[in-house]
Write a protein that holds these residues in place. Structure first.
Motif, PDB file in Angstrom:
ATOM      1  N   ALA A 157       0.871  -1.185   0.000  1.00  0.00           N
ATOM      2  CA  ALA A 157       0.000   0.000   0.000  1.00  0.00           C
ATOM      3  C   ALA A 157       0.902   1.227   0.000  1.00  0.00           C
ATOM      4  CB  ALA A 157      -0.890  -0.012   1.235  1.00  0.00           C
ATOM      5  N   LEU A 158       0.646   2.164  -0.894  1.00  0.00           N
ATOM      6  CA  LEU A 158       1.485   3.353  -0.998  1.00  0.00           C
ATOM      7  C   LEU A 158       1.176   4.321   0.147  1.00  0.00           C
ATOM      8  CD1 LEU A 158       1.393   4.115  -4.832  1.00  0.00           C
ATOM      9  CD2 LEU A 158       2.892   2.590  -3.549  1.00  0.00           C
ATOM     10  N   ALA A 159       2.222   4.782   0.804  1.00  0.00           N
ATOM     11  CA  ALA A 159       2.060   5.782   1.851  1.00  0.00           C
ATOM     12  C   ALA A 159       1.497   7.065   1.247  1.00  0.00           C
ATOM     13  CB  ALA A 159       3.405   6.055   2.522  1.00  0.00           C
ATOM     14  N   GLU A 160       0.757   7.811   2.036  1.00  0.00           N
ATOM     15  CA  GLU A 160       0.151   9.049   1.536  1.00  0.00           C
ATOM     16  C   GLU A 160       1.218  10.027   1.047  1.00  0.00           C
ATOM     17  OE1 GLU A 160      -3.507  10.822   0.563  1.00  0.00           O
ATOM     18  OE2 GLU A 160      -2.960   8.843   1.271  1.00  0.00           O
ATOM     19  N   ALA A 161       2.340  10.122   1.768  1.00  0.00           N
ATOM     20  CA  ALA A 161       3.414  11.020   1.340  1.00  0.00           C
ATOM     21  C   ALA A 161       4.005  10.565   0.012  1.00  0.00           C
ATOM     22  CB  ALA A 161       4.503  11.080   2.409  1.00  0.00           C
ATOM     23  N   THR A 162       4.106   9.256  -0.195  1.00  0.00           N
ATOM     24  CA  THR A 162       4.597   8.716  -1.457  1.00  0.00           C
ATOM     25  C   THR A 162       3.649   9.091  -2.586  1.00  0.00           C
ATOM     26  OG1 THR A 162       5.622   6.851  -0.316  1.00  0.00           O
ATOM     27  CG2 THR A 162       5.263   6.614  -2.682  1.00  0.00           C
ATOM     28  N   ARG A 163       2.371   8.981  -2.344  1.00  0.00           N
ATOM     29  CA  ARG A 163       1.384   9.322  -3.369  1.00  0.00           C
ATOM     30  C   ARG A 163       1.463  10.813  -3.711  1.00  0.00           C
ATOM     31  NH1 ARG A 163      -4.011   8.388  -1.747  1.00  0.00           N
ATOM     32  NH2 ARG A 163      -4.611   8.109  -3.939  1.00  0.00           N
ATOM     33  N   GLN A 164       1.699  11.658  -2.708  1.00  0.00           N
ATOM     34  CA  GLN A 164       1.863  13.094  -2.972  1.00  0.00           C
ATOM     35  C   GLN A 164       3.109  13.339  -3.815  1.00  0.00           C
ATOM     36  OE1 GLN A 164      -0.052  15.627  -2.477  1.00  0.00           O
ATOM     37  NE2 GLN A 164      -1.543  14.981  -0.948  1.00  0.00           N
ATOM     38  N   ASP A 165       4.214  12.678  -3.485  1.00  0.00           N
ATOM     39  CA  ASP A 165       5.441  12.810  -4.276  1.00  0.00           C
ATOM     40  C   ASP A 165       5.203  12.370  -5.712  1.00  0.00           C
ATOM     41  OD1 ASP A 165       6.821  13.745  -2.091  1.00  0.00           O
ATOM     42  OD2 ASP A 165       7.942  11.888  -1.726  1.00  0.00           O
ATOM     43  N   ASN A 166       4.464  11.270  -5.876  1.00  0.00           N
ATOM     44  CA  ASN A 166       4.217  10.738  -7.212  1.00  0.00           C
ATOM     45  C   ASN A 166       3.297  11.647  -8.025  1.00  0.00           C
ATOM     46  OD1 ASN A 166       4.494   7.106  -7.002  1.00  0.00           O
ATOM     47  ND2 ASN A 166       5.774   8.710  -6.131  1.00  0.00           N
ATOM     48  N   LEU A 167       2.428  12.366  -7.339  1.00  0.00           N
ATOM     49  CA  LEU A 167       1.594  13.351  -8.035  1.00  0.00           C
ATOM     50  C   LEU A 167       2.472  14.446  -8.618  1.00  0.00           C
ATOM     51  CD1 LEU A 167      -1.209  14.386  -8.815  1.00  0.00           C
ATOM     52  CD2 LEU A 167      -1.349  15.479  -6.573  1.00  0.00           C
ATOM     53  N   GLY A 168       3.539  14.824  -7.910  1.00  0.00           N
ATOM     54  CA  GLY A 168       4.482  15.793  -8.442  1.00  0.00           C
ATOM     55  C   GLY A 168       5.230  15.259  -9.639  1.00  0.00           C
ATOM     56  N   THR A 169       5.540  13.964  -9.627  1.00  0.00           N
ATOM     57  CA  THR A 169       6.241  13.345 -10.748  1.00  0.00           C
ATOM     58  C   THR A 169       5.337  13.230 -11.964  1.00  0.00           C
ATOM     59  OG1 THR A 169       7.632  12.060  -9.236  1.00  0.00           O
ATOM     60  CG2 THR A 169       7.459  11.258 -11.490  1.00  0.00           C
ATOM     61  N   PHE A 170       4.065  12.903 -11.729  1.00  0.00           N
ATOM     62  CA  PHE A 170       3.116  12.699 -12.830  1.00  0.00           C
ATOM     63  C   PHE A 170       1.920  13.634 -12.649  1.00  0.00           C
ATOM     64  CE2 PHE A 170       5.188   8.502 -12.234  1.00  0.00           C
ATOM     65  CZ  PHE A 170       5.825   8.413 -13.473  1.00  0.00           C
ATOM     66  N   PRO A 171       2.104  14.922 -12.916  1.00  0.00           N
ATOM     67  CA  PRO A 171       1.012  15.875 -12.730  1.00  0.00           C
ATOM     68  C   PRO A 171      -0.202  15.587 -13.603  1.00  0.00           C
ATOM     69  CG  PRO A 171       2.858  16.887 -13.904  1.00  0.00           C
ATOM     70  CD  PRO A 171       3.338  15.575 -13.398  1.00  0.00           C
ATOM     71  N   VAL A 172      -0.016  14.756 -14.639  1.00  0.00           N
ATOM     72  CA  VAL A 172      -1.137  14.395 -15.492  1.00  0.00           C
ATOM     73  C   VAL A 172      -2.245  13.710 -14.689  1.00  0.00           C
ATOM     74  CG1 VAL A 172      -0.217  12.117 -16.111  1.00  0.00           C
ATOM     75  CG2 VAL A 172      -1.736  13.295 -17.701  1.00  0.00           C
ATOM     76  N   LEU A 173      -1.898  13.156 -13.519  1.00  0.00           N
ATOM     77  CA  LEU A 173      -2.910  12.511 -12.687  1.00  0.00           C
ATOM     78  C   LEU A 173      -3.924  13.510 -12.135  1.00  0.00           C
ATOM     79  CD1 LEU A 173      -0.562  10.006 -10.854  1.00  0.00           C
ATOM     80  CD2 LEU A 173      -2.523   9.372 -12.272  1.00  0.00           C
ATOM     81  N   GLY A 174      -3.533  14.767 -12.027  1.00  0.00           N
ATOM     82  CA  GLY A 174      -4.472  15.819 -11.689  1.00  0.00           C
ATOM     83  C   GLY A 174      -4.719  16.030 -10.212  1.00  0.00           C
TER      84      GLY A 174
END
Length: 255
Positions: A157-174
């Motif tokens: 399960a991805l940690a919430e902070a990891t998911r936030q970091d990944n949103l920065g990497t892939f802003p296309v996720l919105g």
């Protein structure tokens, strides 16, 4: 870990790419395979771009690319479609395998059916594992804080902070709601046991805490999983000036 500070990510990436290119050439001269372990994300992009320029025209039929992870969708559990812009497989093909001319049979990504650790072990391990640390929680691959030191490739399960970091990497996720909640990742023990050498790459002022923790690391600390780099063979830390100049980073590297 020995650390080297570079003025900026471009200079860092060029220096690391030159090392990789030299190791590619040495392996070819010795008639042996070379397995390069690769993270996705923003951190290694300057390295991958410089490497593609350096090896243009070279025969790399002895090189294998081994990616670290992929997003997993739930219900039923499956890997995210490789056509999605945030897919790690897509990232690897676009930034690494494609530019280097590596075909799919030498482009490895964890999947839900294969024992990835056994597959890497059969190849003799990873000659050089490029590593990166999450900015806010120190995740490595998708390994969240608290990951066991003996963990192998698995779904987490991805940690919430990891998911936030990944949103920065892939802003296309919105938005954070669109970031997958699970990932398939190499484990902490996978990295330590199967790497022959490792370079942890940290750059940018937002990675100052990562630089601080990694420069101080003497062994694995599950609160900051990227510290597993300290337990790897022939491990080094490549950081840029912005990360090195962050609060406390310089002092941590001076002891």
């Amino acid at each position: 870990m020995d650390d080297t500070v570079f003025p900026d990510p471009i200079t860092l990436g060029r220096a690391l790419a030159e090392r990789i290119a030299t190791q590619f050439a040495a392996a070819r001269a010795d008639g042996r395979r070379f397995v390069l372990g690769c993270p996705g994300g923003r951190t290694p992009v300057s390295t991958y771009a410089a490497l593609a320029e350096l090896v243009t025209g070279r025969d790399l039929d002895h090189v294998v690319i081994a990616m670290m992870d992929e997003y997993v969708l739930d219900g039923p559990r499956r890997l995210v479609d490789a056509a999605e812009p945030y897919s790690c497989r897509r990232f690897g093909r676009e930034h690494i395998a494609g530019p280097l001319g590596i075909p799919d049979d030498r482009f490895l990504v964890p999947d839900l059916e294969t024992d990835y650790d056994a597959r890497l072990a059969e190849l003799g391990g990873i000659d050089l594992f490029l590593l990166a640390s999450g900015a806010s929680d120190g995740h490595i691959g998708f390994n969240p804080p608290g990951s066991p030191s003996d963990s192998t490739t698995r779904v987490v399960a991805l940690a919430e902070a990891t998911r936030q970091d990944n949103l920065g990497t892939f802003p296309v996720l919105g938005s954070i709601e669109n970031v997958p909640r699970f990932g398939l990742t190499v484990g902490i023990d996978t990295i330590r046991r199967l790497s022959r050498s490792a370079v942890m790459v940290v750059h940018g002022a937002h990675k100052a805490e990562a630089a601080t923790r990694l420069r101080a690391a003497r062994t694995y600390d599950p609160e900051w999983p990227a510290t597993i780099a300290a337990d790897c063979q022939e491990a080094e830390l490549f950081i840029d000036q912005a990360a090195a100049d962050g609060p406390g980073a310089r002092e941590a590297g001076d002891d």
